[in-house]
Design a protein around this motif. Sequence first.
Motif, short mmCIF file in Angstrom:
data_model
loop_
_atom_site.label_atom_id
_atom_site.label_comp_id
_atom_site.label_asym_id
_atom_site.label_seq_id
_atom_site.Cartn_x
_atom_site.Cartn_y
_atom_site.Cartn_z
N ALA A 41 -11.32 -16.27 -28.91
CA ALA A 41 -10.26 -16.86 -28.72
C ALA A 41 -10.04 -18.34 -28.43
CB ALA A 41 -9.85 -16.26 -27.37
N LEU A 101 -7.94 -20.95 -30.45
CA LEU A 101 -7.06 -21.73 -29.63
C LEU A 101 -7.21 -23.13 -29.98
CD1 LEU A 101 -5.18 -21.42 -27.20
CD2 LEU A 101 -6.89 -22.19 -25.77
N CYS A 136 -0.26 -20.94 -24.86
CA CYS A 136 -0.58 -20.19 -23.86
C CYS A 136 0.24 -19.07 -23.76
CB CYS A 136 0.29 -20.94 -22.39
SG CYS A 136 -0.07 -22.71 -22.52
N HIS A 193 -0.95 -15.43 -21.80
CA HIS A 193 -0.21 -15.43 -20.51
C HIS A 193 1.29 -14.75 -20.84
CE1 HIS A 193 -2.86 -17.52 -17.67
NE2 HIS A 193 -3.12 -18.26 -18.70
N GLY A 219 -6.70 -10.31 -20.92
CA GLY A 219 -7.05 -9.96 -19.51
C GLY A 219 -6.34 -10.92 -18.50
N THR A 220 -5.24 -11.53 -18.70
CA THR A 220 -4.71 -12.20 -18.08
C THR A 220 -3.67 -11.52 -17.06
OG1 THR A 220 -2.65 -12.66 -19.49
CG2 THR A 220 -4.43 -14.43 -19.18
N LYS A 245 2.04 -16.29 -6.08
CA LYS A 245 1.66 -17.38 -7.25
C LYS A 245 2.41 -18.43 -7.39
CE LYS A 245 -2.19 -15.64 -9.10
NZ LYS A 245 -3.43 -16.11 -8.74
N ALA A 303 -6.84 -25.74 -13.35
CA ALA A 303 -6.95 -24.56 -14.28
C ALA A 303 -6.70 -24.83 -15.65
CB ALA A 303 -6.42 -23.32 -13.80
N ILE A 304 -5.64 -25.55 -15.82
CA ILE A 304 -5.36 -25.93 -17.32
C ILE A 304 -6.10 -27.22 -17.76
CG2 ILE A 304 -3.19 -26.69 -18.78
CD1 ILE A 304 -1.43 -25.61 -16.46
N ARG A 339 -10.45 -22.00 -17.52
CA ARG A 339 -11.31 -21.01 -16.86
C ARG A 339 -12.31 -20.38 -17.55
NH1 ARG A 339 -8.02 -19.34 -12.34
NH2 ARG A 339 -7.76 -21.42 -11.00
N MET A 360 -13.67 -17.05 -17.82
CA MET A 360 -12.59 -16.04 -18.06
C MET A 360 -11.90 -16.13 -19.45
SD MET A 360 -11.07 -15.58 -14.15
CE MET A 360 -10.56 -13.90 -14.66
N MET A 383 -10.61 -19.12 -20.89
CA MET A 383 -9.39 -20.00 -21.01
C MET A 383 -10.10 -21.31 -21.36
SD MET A 383 -6.18 -20.90 -18.77
CE MET A 383 -5.56 -22.72 -18.35
N ILE A 394 5.71 -23.26 -15.85
CA ILE A 394 5.33 -21.97 -15.06
C ILE A 394 6.19 -21.85 -13.91
CG2 ILE A 394 3.48 -20.76 -13.90
CD1 ILE A 394 1.43 -21.96 -15.96
C1 HEC Z 1 -7.46 -17.26 -24.22
C2 HEC Z 1 -6.45 -16.83 -23.34
C3 HEC Z 1 -5.77 -17.87 -22.56
C4 HEC Z 1 -5.12 -18.88 -23.03
C5 HEC Z 1 -4.75 -19.22 -24.57
C6 HEC Z 1 -4.75 -19.56 -21.76
N1 HEC Z 1 -5.23 -19.06 -20.76
FE1 HEC Z 1 -4.58 -19.69 -18.75
N2 HEC Z 1 -5.66 -18.24 -17.96
C7 HEC Z 1 -6.40 -17.10 -18.74
C8 HEC Z 1 -7.29 -16.42 -17.96
C9 HEC Z 1 -7.97 -15.21 -18.38
C10 HEC Z 1 -7.00 -16.96 -16.60
C11 HEC Z 1 -7.68 -16.21 -15.49
C12 HEC Z 1 -6.53 -15.73 -14.38
C13 HEC Z 1 -5.92 -14.38 -15.02
O1 HEC Z 1 -6.46 -13.51 -14.77
O2 HEC Z 1 -4.62 -14.54 -15.34
C14 HEC Z 1 -6.25 -18.05 -16.74
C15 HEC Z 1 -5.78 -18.86 -15.66
C16 HEC Z 1 -4.68 -19.60 -15.78
C17 HEC Z 1 -3.95 -20.18 -14.61
C18 HEC Z 1 -4.67 -20.19 -13.22
C19 HEC Z 1 -3.64 -18.84 -12.86
C20 HEC Z 1 -3.99 -18.43 -11.22
O3 HEC Z 1 -3.62 -17.27 -11.08
O4 HEC Z 1 -4.81 -19.13 -10.71
C21 HEC Z 1 -3.10 -21.09 -15.10
C22 HEC Z 1 -2.22 -21.94 -14.23
C23 HEC Z 1 -3.26 -21.02 -16.56
N3 HEC Z 1 -4.17 -20.17 -16.94
C24 HEC Z 1 -2.31 -21.51 -17.40
C25 HEC Z 1 -2.54 -21.65 -18.70
C26 HEC Z 1 -1.68 -22.65 -19.62
C27 HEC Z 1 -0.52 -23.36 -19.28
C28 HEC Z 1 -2.10 -22.43 -20.98
C29 HEC Z 1 -1.61 -23.09 -22.19
C30 HEC Z 1 -1.89 -24.37 -22.05
C31 HEC Z 1 -3.13 -21.15 -20.83
N4 HEC Z 1 -3.34 -20.83 -19.45
C32 HEC Z 1 -3.80 -20.81 -21.95
C33 HEC Z 1 -6.42 -17.18 -20.19
C34 HEC Z 1 -5.64 -17.99 -21.06
#
Ligand code: HEC
Length: 496
Positions: free
Chosen positions: A31, A35, A56, A60, A70-71, A79, A91-92, A96, A99, A101, A120
């Motif tokens: 993944a 990305l 994203c 998400h 799994g988000t 939140k 986090a961005i 993560r 997990m 990301m 968001i």
């Molecule tokens: C490959 C999948 C994936 C992508 C692409 C991704 N994320 Fe995530 N992101 C996750 C996962 C899994 C978590 C862990 C929290 C959850 O369970 O949602 C997370 C966590 C977050 C969090 C923290 C949320 C919290 O509850 O603390 C934010 C904010 C976030 N992502 C924003 C983004 C943004 C903005 C983008 C695009 C620029 C992005 N993510 C792209 C999978 C992804």
Amino acid sequence: MKARWLWLPALPFTLAVCSFAPQGGGTASGAQQALRASTPASLQSVNISRLYAENCAHCHGDRGQGGGAGTRTLLTEEKFDQKLDREFFDAIKDGRPEMGMEAFGGSLSDEQIWGLVVHIRELQARALREKNGSPRPVNGVYRSQRAAFRVETVVGGGKGLRTPWAIDWLSDGRMLITNRPGTLLVKDGDQLKEVQGIPRSVEIGQGGLMDVAVHPNHAKNGWVYLSYTEPAPSGNGGMTKVVRGKIEWQGGQPRWTSQQTIFQPDAASYTRAGVHFGSRIVFDGKGRIYFSTGDRGQQDLAQDLSRPNGKIFRVNEDGTIPSDNPFRQAGQLAAVWSYGHRNTQGLVLDLEGNLWNTEHGPRGGDELNLVQKGRNYGWPLVSFSINYNDTPFRTPWPKEGQDIVMPVFRWLPSIGACGLDVVRGPAFPEWRGDLLAGGLSGQNVDRIRVRGGQLIEREELIHGLGRVRDVVVGPDGMVYVALNDPDTIIRLAPAR
Ligand code: HEC
């Protein structure tokens, strides 16, 4: 009714802890690789909705509902909390990785990353509104978290109100109302009587006749203060001016007399721009007044201590400058109390003597600030906002060496903050000392409890009844609200 929009005490921003422990020899997951391949440099310039959609949404969800990779959903009240602003940003930026990301800090600028947090917040606000709706009365009674109230109409539409901007009360109990196009009204029984002879104002964009503030000792001295957009001598544009005068009754008709100028902006500050006039006036009860101006669309002047744009001022009640004002050097306006404000349209002293303002951000990032002597409130160096056209603007946090005060609360998305007062008097003892903040585009009145400089709780009392221009606690302790669209004055009256 269930209390909504309730916040727990604000915690210091915490950094997201990233325990980066890649499995399988440190290679990125499938993944993550996919990305990276889909994040070309050209994305640096596109708008934030598109950044989100392309980077994203596949994890998400297009609305933040989660489900991919799994988000979990981001669309919960838990939140939707300012204490997670920094955590989301980190986090961005840092990802993560444990997990799945990836970190976006390498491909996106800090301003873009903050823009994604704002995006968001916009998604969350929409979803939570759809889910929770607005506060609604049952049998005419709104049940808020701490007190029940009814909404009563004080002055209905079609009664001479035209974009009412501010309300206050004469010492005899009669209500004063400003109409932005340039009329000052006295509510005399069921009649609205126009005060003759007030200064000429010009309604350009957001400007016009704005605040009215009755001196706390009006019964003895008769003073009433007005702020308004004074037309430029050339007839081109205007600027915020403050005067005081007295209302005398002649044959049952009110007339403006004895006018004195309290604040006269310099000739160079008049502009045709139709935005950001500030304008609330507050008495400290010890011989001084505070009042605000907006940046008049010239952002950088909010940081310029020689110019009247984007400031909160403190002067003696007759307009002279108190000797303990902070900026007394050559080239500084000695009336300035604090600076770096975009457009303060809410200003109040609370029951403990703290000065609070609410001010507009552009798209997102309206602020509630504890206003302190000589301090910088950051506009336009830092901001919780993005640009109206959905492109990145700033990050909220001061950089090394910047001495900028952060807001106690920021509205994301914006409410168009306008009107601010503190609860006092007999009607709502449960809310005593709480701040009440209005919103134009938000069409809301929020109750905000702050203790020791920290946000304790916030709830929306009313929503969707009209654009809220002013919120004022009356002499009877009831909460009066000047609405635009429809132009009416309503009040919240206790229901027991
Ligand atoms: C490959 C999948 C994936 C992508 C692409 C991704 N994320 Fe995530 N992101 C996750 C996962 C899994 C978590 C862990 C929290 C959850 O369970 O949602 C997370 C966590 C977050 C969090 C923290 C949320 C919290 O509850 O603390 C934010 C904010 C976030 N992502 C924003 C983004 C943004 C903005 C983008 C695009 C620029 C992005 N993510 C792209 C999978 C992804």
